[in-house]
Design an enzyme around this catalytic site. Sequence first.
Site, short mmCIF file in Angstrom:
data_model
loop_
_atom_site.label_atom_id
_atom_site.label_comp_id
_atom_site.label_asym_id
_atom_site.label_seq_id
_atom_site.Cartn_x
_atom_site.Cartn_y
_atom_site.Cartn_z
N CYS A 168 -1.51 2.39 -0.99
CA CYS A 168 -0.87 1.54 -0.60
C CYS A 168 0.19 0.71 -1.45
CB CYS A 168 -1.77 0.36 0.18
SG CYS A 168 -1.03 -0.54 1.36
N HIS A 205 -7.05 3.11 2.38
CA HIS A 205 -8.23 2.29 1.71
C HIS A 205 -9.21 2.84 2.38
CE1 HIS A 205 -5.38 -0.98 0.14
NE2 HIS A 205 -4.98 -0.73 1.66
N1 GLN Z 1 2.21 -5.30 0.12
C1 GLN Z 1 2.07 -4.08 0.86
C2 GLN Z 1 2.42 -3.98 2.41
O1 GLN Z 1 2.08 -4.80 3.18
C3 GLN Z 1 1.19 -3.09 0.41
C4 GLN Z 1 -0.30 -3.77 1.16
C5 GLN Z 1 -1.65 -3.23 0.65
O2 GLN Z 1 -1.66 -2.68 -0.49
N2 GLN Z 1 -2.69 -2.91 1.43
O3 GLN Z 1 3.19 -2.94 2.48
#
Ligand code: GLN
Length: 242
Positions: free
Chosen positions: A94, A195
Amino acid sequence: MSETNLRLVWIYPDLLSTYGDQGNVLVTERRARQRGLAVQRVDVRSDQPLPTSGDIYLIGGGEDRPQRLAAERLLRDGGLTRAVDNGAIVFSVCAGYQILGQEFVNDLNQPQPGLGLLDVVSTRGEAERCVGDVLGDVDSKLNLPQLTGFENHQGITHLGPTARPLAHVRLGNGNGTGDGTEGAWNGTVFGTYMHGPVLARNPLIADHLLKLALDVNALPPVEERWYEALRGERIAAATQSA
Ligand code: GLN
């Protein structure tokens, strides 16, 4: 890799470790030990220099501000790029995935340079945040079973010509561009929006990273089967909610 020691580097747990992404380190470490490997785990905080002698580097997801700080520090440090130039393996999730790309949009709504280790560019999605279970077919070149994970991101990621999609989604958004791709990889560098933690749900991906690190085509099988029950449960839940 040295003969007796596999070095796993967990990058910036103080900034990037949401949604249980630390589980990816635990699973990789466990799968290596189950093959009789001596493992050294190194957790590197964002105020420390990144060692360049790691075999496998793992980096997790994070909120928008920590993501900006992590990208600034990683770029300034330069160690991850040097490690990859020396053949290291990187598995990113992510926010970590976006940081490995050419550019992403940060919490100040500014385009910010990434490390350029993957040929991807991330922008801020205009549609609703991508949240929920995901199922995907992994790139056939990797010869891995169906990917299961959980996504939660606003950013969307466009793949350039040298990045291959890690998977094609059957359920969920993945990269969020509408082309059905999820994540990206090139050589020894991998990125995913999943995740879960993703390697607990998909431990054969951890095995793939170990094979790359050891430069072998196969590993001794492990007897452990609990992950199949976890996978079955998550795949059923994802399919029901579709
Ligand atoms: N901040 C990033 C997004 O929203 C990554 C989010 C995350 O790592 N869950 O795209």
